[in-house]
Design a protein around this motif. Structure first.
Motif, PDB file in Angstrom:
ATOM      1  N   GLN A  76      42.850 -11.943 -60.099  1.00  0.00           N
ATOM      2  CA  GLN A  76      42.276 -10.848 -60.006  1.00  0.00           C
ATOM      3  C   GLN A  76      41.240 -10.687 -58.056  1.00  0.00           C
ATOM      4  O   GLN A  76      41.094  -9.639 -58.339  1.00  0.00           O
ATOM      5  CB  GLN A  76      41.636 -10.029 -61.419  1.00  0.00           C
ATOM      6  CG  GLN A  76      41.846  -9.955 -62.181  1.00  0.00           C
ATOM      7  CD  GLN A  76      40.975  -9.481 -63.480  1.00  0.00           C
ATOM      8  OE1 GLN A  76      39.364  -8.790 -63.533  1.00  0.00           O
ATOM      9  NE2 GLN A  76      41.298 -10.170 -64.750  1.00  0.00           N
ATOM     10  N   GLU A  77      41.242 -11.981 -58.361  1.00  0.00           N
ATOM     11  CA  GLU A  77      39.981 -12.290 -56.873  1.00  0.00           C
ATOM     12  C   GLU A  77      41.650 -12.163 -55.859  1.00  0.00           C
ATOM     13  O   GLU A  77      42.696 -11.944 -54.918  1.00  0.00           O
ATOM     14  CB  GLU A  77      39.892 -13.733 -57.177  1.00  0.00           C
ATOM     15  CG  GLU A  77      39.135 -13.674 -58.312  1.00  0.00           C
ATOM     16  CD  GLU A  77      37.736 -13.401 -58.041  1.00  0.00           C
ATOM     17  OE1 GLU A  77      37.852 -13.360 -57.046  1.00  0.00           O
ATOM     18  OE2 GLU A  77      36.923 -13.177 -59.058  1.00  0.00           O
ATOM     19  N   TRP A  78      41.100 -12.476 -54.389  1.00  0.00           N
ATOM     20  CA  TRP A  78      41.493 -12.392 -53.150  1.00  0.00           C
ATOM     21  C   TRP A  78      40.846 -12.864 -52.213  1.00  0.00           C
ATOM     22  O   TRP A  78      40.129 -12.378 -51.500  1.00  0.00           O
ATOM     23  CB  TRP A  78      41.916 -10.437 -52.878  1.00  0.00           C
ATOM     24  CG  TRP A  78      42.446 -10.349 -51.724  1.00  0.00           C
ATOM     25  CD1 TRP A  78      42.191 -10.473 -50.200  1.00  0.00           C
ATOM     26  CD2 TRP A  78      44.146 -10.217 -51.902  1.00  0.00           C
ATOM     27  NE1 TRP A  78      42.970 -10.340 -49.657  1.00  0.00           N
ATOM     28  CE2 TRP A  78      44.033 -10.190 -50.628  1.00  0.00           C
ATOM     29  CE3 TRP A  78      44.877 -10.261 -52.624  1.00  0.00           C
ATOM     30  CZ2 TRP A  78      45.603 -10.161 -50.202  1.00  0.00           C
ATOM     31  CZ3 TRP A  78      45.926  -9.587 -52.662  1.00  0.00           C
ATOM     32  CH2 TRP A  78      46.938 -10.173 -51.158  1.00  0.00           C
ATOM     33  N   LEU A 275      35.845  -3.233 -55.206  1.00  0.00           N
ATOM     34  CA  LEU A 275      35.829  -4.780 -56.436  1.00  0.00           C
ATOM     35  C   LEU A 275      37.185  -5.200 -56.842  1.00  0.00           C
ATOM     36  O   LEU A 275      38.522  -4.571 -57.668  1.00  0.00           O
ATOM     37  CB  LEU A 275      35.379  -3.753 -57.744  1.00  0.00           C
ATOM     38  CG  LEU A 275      35.026  -4.796 -58.931  1.00  0.00           C
ATOM     39  CD1 LEU A 275      33.722  -5.668 -58.615  1.00  0.00           C
ATOM     40  CD2 LEU A 275      34.837  -3.674 -60.362  1.00  0.00           C
ATOM     41  N   PHE A 276      36.439  -6.280 -56.786  1.00  0.00           N
ATOM     42  CA  PHE A 276      38.775  -6.755 -57.070  1.00  0.00           C
ATOM     43  C   PHE A 276      38.321  -7.492 -58.703  1.00  0.00           C
ATOM     44  O   PHE A 276      38.087  -8.873 -58.948  1.00  0.00           O
ATOM     45  CB  PHE A 276      38.834  -8.564 -56.561  1.00  0.00           C
ATOM     46  CG  PHE A 276      38.846  -8.037 -54.773  1.00  0.00           C
ATOM     47  CD1 PHE A 276      40.076  -7.608 -54.940  1.00  0.00           C
ATOM     48  CD2 PHE A 276      37.606  -8.238 -53.519  1.00  0.00           C
ATOM     49  CE1 PHE A 276      40.597  -6.576 -53.415  1.00  0.00           C
ATOM     50  CE2 PHE A 276      38.109  -7.266 -52.426  1.00  0.00           C
ATOM     51  CZ  PHE A 276      39.795  -6.792 -52.402  1.00  0.00           C
ATOM     52  N   LYS A 277      38.519  -6.511 -59.562  1.00  0.00           N
ATOM     53  CA  LYS A 277      38.252  -6.698 -61.122  1.00  0.00           C
ATOM     54  C   LYS A 277      39.167  -5.883 -61.375  1.00  0.00           C
ATOM     55  O   LYS A 277      38.046  -4.903 -60.749  1.00  0.00           O
ATOM     56  CB  LYS A 277      37.072  -7.217 -61.452  1.00  0.00           C
ATOM     57  CG  LYS A 277      36.712  -7.597 -62.445  1.00  0.00           C
ATOM     58  CD  LYS A 277      35.128  -7.761 -62.934  1.00  0.00           C
ATOM     59  CE  LYS A 277      34.714  -7.499 -64.971  1.00  0.00           C
ATOM     60  NZ  LYS A 277      33.041  -7.865 -64.674  1.00  0.00           N
ATOM     61  N   ILE A 278      39.297  -6.046 -62.200  1.00  0.00           N
ATOM     62  CA  ILE A 278      40.168  -4.916 -63.082  1.00  0.00           C
ATOM     63  C   ILE A 278      38.619  -4.287 -64.145  1.00  0.00           C
ATOM     64  O   ILE A 278      38.717  -4.767 -64.847  1.00  0.00           O
ATOM     65  CB  ILE A 278      40.834  -5.907 -63.603  1.00  0.00           C
ATOM     66  CG1 ILE A 278      42.156  -6.053 -63.767  1.00  0.00           C
ATOM     67  CG2 ILE A 278      41.823  -4.135 -64.867  1.00  0.00           C
ATOM     68  CD1 ILE A 278      43.447  -6.893 -64.300  1.00  0.00           C
ATOM     69  N   ASN A 279      39.066  -2.669 -63.466  1.00  0.00           N
ATOM     70  CA  ASN A 279      37.612  -1.586 -64.424  1.00  0.00           C
ATOM     71  C   ASN A 279      38.795  -0.451 -64.862  1.00  0.00           C
ATOM     72  O   ASN A 279      39.382   0.387 -64.321  1.00  0.00           O
ATOM     73  CB  ASN A 279      37.117  -2.286 -63.186  1.00  0.00           C
ATOM     74  CG  ASN A 279      35.240  -0.751 -63.786  1.00  0.00           C
ATOM     75  OD1 ASN A 279      35.470  -0.533 -64.450  1.00  0.00           O
ATOM     76  ND2 ASN A 279      35.427   0.136 -62.627  1.00  0.00           N
ATOM     77  N   PHE A 280      38.204  -0.417 -66.336  1.00  0.00           N
ATOM     78  CA  PHE A 280      39.087   0.257 -66.615  1.00  0.00           C
ATOM     79  C   PHE A 280      38.629   1.370 -67.186  1.00  0.00           C
ATOM     80  O   PHE A 280      38.817   2.583 -67.748  1.00  0.00           O
ATOM     81  CB  PHE A 280      39.720   0.075 -68.183  1.00  0.00           C
ATOM     82  CG  PHE A 280      40.832  -0.885 -67.957  1.00  0.00           C
ATOM     83  CD1 PHE A 280      41.908  -0.163 -67.477  1.00  0.00           C
ATOM     84  CD2 PHE A 280      40.940  -1.964 -68.555  1.00  0.00           C
ATOM     85  CE1 PHE A 280      43.391  -1.612 -67.560  1.00  0.00           C
ATOM     86  CE2 PHE A 280      42.223  -2.873 -67.636  1.00  0.00           C
ATOM     87  CZ  PHE A 280      43.059  -2.468 -67.569  1.00  0.00           C
ATOM     88  N   GLY A 286      32.313   1.375 -58.189  1.00  0.00           N
ATOM     89  CA  GLY A 286      33.180   0.465 -58.140  1.00  0.00           C
ATOM     90  C   GLY A 286      35.700   0.281 -58.850  1.00  0.00           C
ATOM     91  O   GLY A 286      35.138   0.716 -59.729  1.00  0.00           O
ATOM     92  N   ALA A 287      35.994   0.501 -57.381  1.00  0.00           N
ATOM     93  CA  ALA A 287      37.004   0.676 -57.909  1.00  0.00           C
ATOM     94  C   ALA A 287      37.996   0.173 -56.778  1.00  0.00           C
ATOM     95  O   ALA A 287      37.426  -0.614 -55.413  1.00  0.00           O
ATOM     96  CB  ALA A 287      37.955   1.853 -57.861  1.00  0.00           C
ATOM     97  N   ASN A 288      39.571  -0.287 -56.674  1.00  0.00           N
ATOM     98  CA  ASN A 288      40.160  -0.724 -55.334  1.00  0.00           C
ATOM     99  C   ASN A 288      41.556  -0.198 -55.612  1.00  0.00           C
ATOM    100  O   ASN A 288      41.778   0.811 -56.312  1.00  0.00           O
ATOM    101  CB  ASN A 288      39.899  -2.422 -55.697  1.00  0.00           C
ATOM    102  CG  ASN A 288      39.748  -2.371 -54.527  1.00  0.00           C
ATOM    103  OD1 ASN A 288      40.291  -2.287 -53.058  1.00  0.00           O
ATOM    104  ND2 ASN A 288      39.511  -3.661 -54.015  1.00  0.00           N
ATOM    105  N   ALA A 289      42.658  -0.354 -54.885  1.00  0.00           N
ATOM    106  CA  ALA A 289      43.354  -0.189 -54.123  1.00  0.00           C
ATOM    107  C   ALA A 289      44.317  -0.910 -53.939  1.00  0.00           C
ATOM    108  O   ALA A 289      44.085  -1.658 -52.661  1.00  0.00           O
ATOM    109  CB  ALA A 289      44.001   1.173 -53.962  1.00  0.00           C
TER     110      ALA A 289
END
Length: 342
Positions: A76-78, A275-280, A286-289
């Motif tokens: 999950q990290e970058w 956000l570099f974390k899985i967020n359901f 916080g989100a990312n793509a």
């Protein structure tokens, strides 16, 4: 009256006599030129796709081999600087944003396409078709600015209402939100997957609507008139004739819109809070793509970090191509994707 009879000495002679004659098609000079040009154009597009995929693959090998394919897909990290990076968070975030966009866009696209083809008078039909074409031509940065400056501030109340009454569902739960608080914190609901999905959904509605209008308008006129002659209502014709005929167009439009949503960059970049974390939790800040992450990190990347970004781009490229090829296959095998007589 005598009838002439033909006799055959062996079965082989009979088979040769009844063998169909090969028909040779002779193309005119114009037809040959058109066929050559069409094949050349199709081959060129395929060549460009292969070159793009090859370029991404060659440049991604260094990063993927450094961490391994499994770790690259599950991390999950970058942080390429510490050799700890992966696309798990951004890839899932990309899919969640695209799914929210589809949930918003698909019903509106189907309804708009049916209204244009089956209900709207000719003058209104022409106006709506023009408006949809204009919506498709609006740059994505305009949608992103609209979402950032207008939609986000007006949708926070709706997000709060959903989390208050449906927060027991994990997708709609917001960490830190208090349903009993009369003055909720708006920062908990901004820059979320939900808002980004709404903006992307507005962007893909014109694409899906145009494709569905094309499919619905090709429904056989004979079947329409036959249904009306048997006493069917307008809704009955739509349900029994138009929708079954246009099923391939609907599925193809949905898949094409999904591919477009997965690759959107600037509109999502303007809205999300990376956000570099899985967020359901769709409503939570916080989100990312994948695509916005590449745009965000591209300017500061060294050679190894650039290879990592290329690897992320390769994953998105493969996912998008798989979706587009699936859509093309579905359309080609459906009635709306084949020639039919009215």
């Amino acid at each position: 009256m005598d009838t002439a009879m033909t006799t055959y000495d062996t079965a082989t002679d009979f088979d040769e006599a009844v063998t169909p004659r090969r028909v040779t098609t002779v193309y005119s000079r114009t037809d040959r030129a058109f066929r050559t040009t069409s094949r050349g154009a199709g081959s060129f597009v395929l060549l460009v796709m292969i070159l793009v995929g090859g370029f991404l693959t060659v440049n991604a090998v260094q990063a993927i081999s450094s961490v391994g394919l499994v770790k690259f897909v599950t991390t999950q990290e970058w942080s390429p600087e510490t050799n700890n990076f992966g696309i798990a968070a951004v890839l899932i975030g990309t899919v969640l944003i695209a799914l929210v966009a589809l949930i918003v866009a698909v019903p509106l696209a189907i309804g708009s396409a049916l209204f244009i083809t089956e209900i709207a008078p000719p003058a209104l039909k022409k106006v709506m078709t023009t408006v949809i074409d204009l919506m498709a031509a609006v740059p994505s940065v305009v949608y992103g600015l609209w979402g950032l400056a207008f939609l986000q501030s007006h949708i926070v109340g709706f997000s709060y209402w959903i989390s208050t009454y449906l927060g027991w569902i994990p997708l709609f739960h917001v960490d830190g939100a208090d349903p009993n608080n009369a003055l909720p914190n708006p920062a908990l609901y901004t820059s979320s997957t939900f808002i980004a999905g709404l903006v992307v959904g507005m962007m893909i509605i014109p694409i899906q609507t145009s494709m569905m209008v094309e499919a619905f308008s090709r429904a056989p006129q004979g079947e329409r008139e036959g249904a009306f002659a048997l006493g069917a209502t307008r809704w009955g014709v739509i349900r029994r004739v138009v929708l079954p005929f246009g099923k391939g167009g609907i599925i193809g439009g949905v898949m094409l819109g999904l591919g477009r949503a997965l690759g959107e960059t600037i509109a999502i970049y303007l809205i999300i809070s990376p956000l570099f974390k899985i967020n359901f939790h769709l409503l939570q800040n916080g989100a990312n793509a994948v695509a916005p992450m590449i745009a965000l990190r591209y300017g500061e990347a060294n050679s190894f970090a650039m290879s990592a970004l290329m690897a992320a781009g390769l994953a998105l490229f493969l996912l998008t191509m798989a979706i587009n090829f699936t859509a093309s296959t579905i359309i080609a095998r459906s009635r709306s994707g084949a020639d039919s007589e009215a």
